[in-house]
Each structure stands twice: as structure tokens, then as C-alpha cells.
Motif scaffolding. Structure first.
Motif, PDB file in Angstrom:
ATOM      1  N   SER A  21      40.786  10.016  31.461  1.00 22.92           N
ATOM      2  CA  SER A  21      41.181  10.134  32.865  1.00 22.92           C
ATOM      3  C   SER A  21      41.449   8.763  33.484  1.00 22.92           C
ATOM      4  CB  SER A  21      40.117  10.891  33.661  1.00 22.92           C
ATOM      5  OG  SER A  21      38.862  10.263  33.507  1.00 22.92           O
ATOM      6  N   ALA A  22      40.808   7.734  32.957  1.00 22.48           N
ATOM      7  CA  ALA A  22      41.038   6.358  33.409  1.00 22.48           C
ATOM      8  C   ALA A  22      40.931   5.439  32.198  1.00 22.48           C
ATOM      9  CB  ALA A  22      40.033   5.971  34.485  1.00 22.48           C
ATOM     10  N   VAL A  49      46.654   8.208  28.807  1.00 23.75           N
ATOM     11  CA  VAL A  49      46.233   8.943  29.995  1.00 23.75           C
ATOM     12  C   VAL A  49      46.195  10.430  29.669  1.00 23.75           C
ATOM     13  CG1 VAL A  49      46.853   9.558  32.366  1.00 23.75           C
ATOM     14  CG2 VAL A  49      47.184   7.223  31.567  1.00 23.75           C
ATOM     15  N   THR A  51      46.760  14.180  30.180  1.00 23.64           N
ATOM     16  CA  THR A  51      47.723  14.974  30.935  1.00 23.64           C
ATOM     17  C   THR A  51      47.317  16.442  30.915  1.00 23.64           C
ATOM     18  OG1 THR A  51      49.132  15.429  29.012  1.00 23.64           O
ATOM     19  CG2 THR A  51      49.605  13.406  30.288  1.00 23.64           C
TER      20      THR A  51
END
Length: 117
Positions: A21-22, A49, A51
Motif C-alpha cells: 500500500s506504501a 504499488v 492495485t
């Protein structure tokens, strides 16, 4: 590390996607080193990242504390593995995290009916 273990131990029986997520800019060098110690090369991996499409295409989604930022879809199996974060730690500190991830991956693969070496 979880994706690397899944790919290594699951072989052609599983399709592995890894994302965060980060995500960081690069894979943690201590994690690369710790995995190399057990014969798994992660040196060419790059953080990606997460998705919604990747989650939607998966049967099992393993999260590591992403909470509400991870997309949730009905019919998927979600596992949230609470583990110490290896970020900023040296190889000595990453080894126990690596070993716990391997243990959990082996349990998951057994539950999925995948034989491991």
C-alpha cells in the motif's frame, strides 16, 4: 520475503503477486541478504504499488498490517500476518522475521494442497 518464499516453495502450483500500500523505493537490503542465506535471490525485485486489479485477480490475499488501505472484494480469502517490520533493521534482526514468514508460507501452501520441498 513472503512472495519470494511462495514462489520458491510453491513453484508452478501458485501464481504470486507482491505489492504494498506504501512500497519503499527499493527492497530492504537486509531482507535480500537474509533470503540469500536460505538460497533465495530477491536482488532483482522492485517494490510495486498494490492495485485493486491485483487483489481482484487473487484467490488469497496476504496483508501485513495495511488496514483500510487494502482493497477488499467478496469471495477472496484474506490473511493479515502481523509481523515485525524489517525496515531499517540489519540482517540479524531480519532472520527471525524471515523464519516466521517461511513457517506461515509453508502452512498456507499445505492448506492449499501444495507440496513443498
Amino acid at each position: 520475503m513472503a512472495a519470494a518464499f511462495l514462489g520458491h516453495l510453491g513453484g508452478d502450483a501458485v501464481e504470486v503477486r507482491s505489492a504494498g500500500s506504501a512500497p519503499a523505493d527499493a527492497v530492504n537490503p537486509a531482507a535480500v541478504s537474509a533470503m540469500a542465506e536460505v538460497g533465495i535471490d530477491m536482488s532483482a525485485e522492485t517494490p510495486k504499488v498494490l492495485t485493486a486489479e491485483a487483489v481482484q485477480a487473487s484467490d488469497v490475499v496476504i496483508t501485513m498490517g495495511c488496514g483500510d488501505t487494502c482493497p477488499v472484494f467478496p469471495g477472496k480469502r484474506y490473511l493479515d500476518w502481523q509481523l515485525d517490520d524489517p525496515a531499517g533493521r540489519g540482517t540479524d534482526a531480519v532472520r527471525p522475521i524471515r523464519d516466521e514468514i517461511e513457517r506461515r508460507v509453508r502452512v498456507l501452501l499445505a492448506e492449499l494442497g501444495v507440496r513443498t520441498p
